[in-house]
Design a protein around this motif. Structure first.
Motif, PDB file in Angstrom:
ATOM      1  N   ARG A  37       0.804  -1.157   0.105  1.00 57.06           N
ATOM      2  CA  ARG A  37      -0.144  -0.162   0.205  1.00 57.06           C
ATOM      3  C   ARG A  37       0.637   1.439   0.117  1.00 57.06           C
ATOM      4  N   ALA A  38       1.883   1.142   0.700  1.00 56.25           N
ATOM      5  CA  ALA A  38       2.689   2.489   0.837  1.00 56.25           C
ATOM      6  C   ALA A  38       3.417   2.629  -0.519  1.00 56.25           C
ATOM      7  N   MET A  39       3.708   1.541  -1.289  1.00 51.98           N
ATOM      8  CA  MET A  39       4.510   1.560  -2.579  1.00 51.98           C
ATOM      9  C   MET A  39       3.582   2.121  -3.636  1.00 51.98           C
ATOM     10  N   VAL A  40       2.444   1.463  -3.637  1.00 55.33           N
ATOM     11  CA  VAL A  40       1.590   1.787  -4.809  1.00 55.33           C
ATOM     12  C   VAL A  40       1.164   3.027  -4.874  1.00 55.33           C
ATOM     13  N   THR A  41       1.496   4.040  -3.665  1.00 56.49           N
ATOM     14  CA  THR A  41       0.962   5.353  -3.719  1.00 56.49           C
ATOM     15  C   THR A  41       1.869   6.008  -4.818  1.00 56.49           C
ATOM     16  N   PHE A  42       3.213   5.748  -4.780  1.00 57.75           N
ATOM     17  CA  PHE A  42       4.005   6.432  -5.564  1.00 57.75           C
ATOM     18  C   PHE A  42       3.765   5.825  -7.046  1.00 57.75           C
ATOM     19  N   ALA A  43       3.378   4.667  -7.191  1.00 61.48           N
ATOM     20  CA  ALA A  43       3.276   3.964  -8.611  1.00 61.48           C
ATOM     21  C   ALA A  43       1.805   4.841  -9.147  1.00 61.48           C
ATOM     22  N   LYS A  44       0.953   5.201  -8.576  1.00 57.95           N
ATOM     23  CA  LYS A  44      -0.350   5.908  -8.828  1.00 57.95           C
ATOM     24  C   LYS A  44      -0.286   7.341  -9.094  1.00 57.95           C
ATOM     25  N   TYR A  45       0.736   7.828  -8.503  1.00 55.00           N
ATOM     26  CA  TYR A  45       0.997   9.331  -8.406  1.00 55.00           C
ATOM     27  C   TYR A  45       1.008  10.044  -9.765  1.00 55.00           C
ATOM     28  N   GLY A  46       0.010  10.943 -10.129  1.00 55.11           N
ATOM     29  CA  GLY A  46       0.050  11.326 -11.278  1.00 55.11           C
ATOM     30  C   GLY A  46       0.842  12.544 -11.970  1.00 55.11           C
ATOM     31  N   LYS A  97       0.069  -8.599  -7.121  1.00 58.45           N
ATOM     32  CA  LYS A  97      -1.568  -8.875  -6.527  1.00 58.45           C
ATOM     33  C   LYS A  97      -1.538 -10.011  -6.083  1.00 58.45           C
ATOM     34  N   ALA A  98      -0.848 -11.424  -6.515  1.00 64.79           N
ATOM     35  CA  ALA A  98      -1.082 -12.671  -5.802  1.00 64.79           C
ATOM     36  C   ALA A  98      -0.626 -12.732  -4.431  1.00 64.79           C
ATOM     37  N   ALA A  99       0.564 -11.875  -4.380  1.00 63.28           N
ATOM     38  CA  ALA A  99       1.106 -11.870  -2.822  1.00 63.28           C
ATOM     39  C   ALA A  99       0.398 -11.139  -2.101  1.00 63.28           C
ATOM     40  N   TYR A 100      -0.325 -10.071  -2.512  1.00 58.33           N
ATOM     41  CA  TYR A 100      -1.303  -9.173  -1.671  1.00 58.33           C
ATOM     42  C   TYR A 100      -2.394 -10.104  -0.982  1.00 58.33           C
ATOM     43  N   ASP A 101      -2.857 -10.733  -2.300  1.00 52.34           N
ATOM     44  CA  ASP A 101      -4.314 -11.421  -2.073  1.00 52.34           C
ATOM     45  C   ASP A 101      -4.000 -12.699  -1.070  1.00 52.34           C
ATOM     46  N   GLU A 102      -2.792 -13.358  -1.248  1.00 52.13           N
ATOM     47  CA  GLU A 102      -2.522 -14.228  -0.015  1.00 52.13           C
ATOM     48  C   GLU A 102      -1.797 -13.955   1.138  1.00 52.13           C
ATOM     49  N   ASN A 103      -1.964 -12.507   1.299  1.00 53.44           N
ATOM     50  CA  ASN A 103      -1.362 -11.923   2.627  1.00 53.44           C
ATOM     51  C   ASN A 103       0.339 -12.319   2.898  1.00 53.44           C
ATOM     52  N   ALA A 104       0.774 -12.220   1.964  1.00 47.43           N
ATOM     53  CA  ALA A 104       2.488 -12.876   1.901  1.00 47.43           C
ATOM     54  C   ALA A 104       2.812 -11.981   3.078  1.00 47.43           C
ATOM     55  N   MET A 105       4.227 -12.268   3.565  1.00 50.29           N
ATOM     56  CA  MET A 105       5.306 -11.726   4.612  1.00 50.29           C
ATOM     57  C   MET A 105       6.229 -11.417   3.762  1.00 50.29           C
ATOM     58  N   LEU A 106       6.926 -10.201   4.259  1.00 50.33           N
ATOM     59  CA  LEU A 106       8.218  -9.741   4.066  1.00 50.33           C
ATOM     60  C   LEU A 106       9.073 -10.430   5.262  1.00 50.33           C
ATOM     61  N   VAL A 107      10.147 -11.189   5.262  1.00 53.18           N
ATOM     62  CA  VAL A 107      10.669 -11.925   6.354  1.00 53.18           C
ATOM     63  C   VAL A 107      12.088 -11.485   6.069  1.00 53.18           C
ATOM     64  N   LEU A 108      12.409 -10.985   7.433  1.00 55.18           N
ATOM     65  CA  LEU A 108      13.950 -10.500   7.730  1.00 55.18           C
ATOM     66  C   LEU A 108      14.522 -11.418   8.753  1.00 55.18           C
ATOM     67  N   ASN A 109      15.695 -11.732   8.347  1.00 51.64           N
ATOM     68  CA  ASN A 109      16.607 -12.745   9.147  1.00 51.64           C
ATOM     69  C   ASN A 109      17.272 -11.903  10.345  1.00 51.64           C
ATOM     70  N   ARG A 110      16.388 -11.055  10.789  1.00 54.84           N
ATOM     71  CA  ARG A 110      16.825 -10.358  12.058  1.00 54.84           C
ATOM     72  C   ARG A 110      15.661  -9.956  12.807  1.00 54.84           C
ATOM     73  N   ASN A 111      15.751  -9.651  13.995  1.00 53.89           N
ATOM     74  CA  ASN A 111      14.912  -9.024  14.925  1.00 53.89           C
ATOM     75  C   ASN A 111      14.237  -7.939  14.267  1.00 53.89           C
ATOM     76  N   ALA A 112      12.927  -7.925  13.774  1.00 53.41           N
ATOM     77  CA  ALA A 112      12.290  -6.772  13.060  1.00 53.41           C
ATOM     78  C   ALA A 112      12.208  -5.468  13.931  1.00 53.41           C
ATOM     79  N   SER A 113      12.222  -5.704  15.126  1.00 54.58           N
ATOM     80  CA  SER A 113      12.133  -4.380  16.265  1.00 54.58           C
ATOM     81  C   SER A 113      13.534  -3.611  16.231  1.00 54.58           C
ATOM     82  N   LEU A 114      14.403  -3.982  15.346  1.00 54.60           N
ATOM     83  CA  LEU A 114      15.642  -3.357  15.471  1.00 54.60           C
ATOM     84  C   LEU A 114      15.813  -2.474  14.279  1.00 54.60           C
TER      85      LEU A 114
END
Length: 231
Positions: A37-46, A97-114
């Motif tokens: 959602r954050a990235m598509v804002t730029f893609a749709k910016y006219g 769209k497929a990844a969005y529809d299936e609620n995919a995740m971005l996985v970081l090999n670290r503690n995301a809170s850092l």
């Protein structure tokens, strides 16, 4: 026996819920839908954005935290993609769209809170390393207009220049050339983008007020990033 089975089932579901709620932060999971959602804002910016590019960025919160060995992966039922990070932590986020529809995740090999996760706007680098001063002013203005579109807090800010960032041990140089002189900008240690904790890049800032509009900015090496300076 039925009440006992019901109680056991309830306890099991509660345990699963607790585990599912804790897993994203501890295992380094980030919602792909939120990033999308954050990235598509730029893609749709006219409005004009031909000088700009937008990446998804992973950055450490602690200045001493390194990006070395940090990996980001898009993972879903039908999706498995490695997303390489550049030295500033940026990657090209595919809008799937497929990844969005299936609620995919971005996985970081670290503690995301850092780390922080955000879109990162920058100026498109030229292959030949030669930039018209007027083009850089226009690029900064395009960035400012987009930032005002997404964040009202930029309404009173102005374009002041652009910052070229290189890896720390680089011997890169940026020169300003006009009809009367050629000057090499003084390198400093600093962040590639304003507000970042990692201030170890070799950076050189071309400030508009110091030069006429019709000049050339020459970068003898490819920068890791070119950032608008908006103050």
């Amino acid at each position: 026996m039925a009440p006992i089975r019901s109680l056991l089932l309830l306890l099991t579901l509660c345990a699963v819920a607790r585990t599912g709620a804790a897993q994203p932060q501890e295992a380094g999971w980030i919602s792909y839908r939120e990033a999308y959602r954050a990235m598509v804002t730029f893609a749709k910016y006219g409005k004009a954005k031909n000088f700009l590019q937008n990446h998804y960025q992973v950055t450490p919160k602690d200045p001493g935290q390194s990006l070395e060995g940090v990996r980001l992966t898009l993972t879903g039922r039908t999706t498995q993609l490695n997303l390489p990070l550049d030295p500033t932590g940026r990657t090209v986020l595919p809008l799937l769209k497929a990844a969005y529809d299936e609620n995919a995740m971005l996985v970081l090999n670290r503690n995301a809170s850092l780390f922080t996760f955000q879109p990162r706007l920058s100026i498109v680098p030229r292959v030949d390393g030669i930039y018209e001063g007027q083009d850089l002013r226009m690029a900064c203005d395009q960035a400012l207009q987009y930032m005002r579109y997404t964040d009202p807090g930029y309404a009173s800010r102005q374009c002041k220049g652009v910052r070229f960032a290189f890896v720390p041990k680089s011997d890169a140089a940026v020169r300003i050339r006009d009809p009367e002189r050629e000057v090499t900008l003084v390198p400093e240690l600093g962040p590639a983008f304003d507000g970042e904790a990692n201030a170890g890049f070799r950076v050189m800032t071309y400030r508009f007020a110091d030069w006429a509009e019709r000049i050339h900015v020459i970068s003898q090496n490819a920068p890791v990033a070119i950032a608008p300076v908006i103050e």
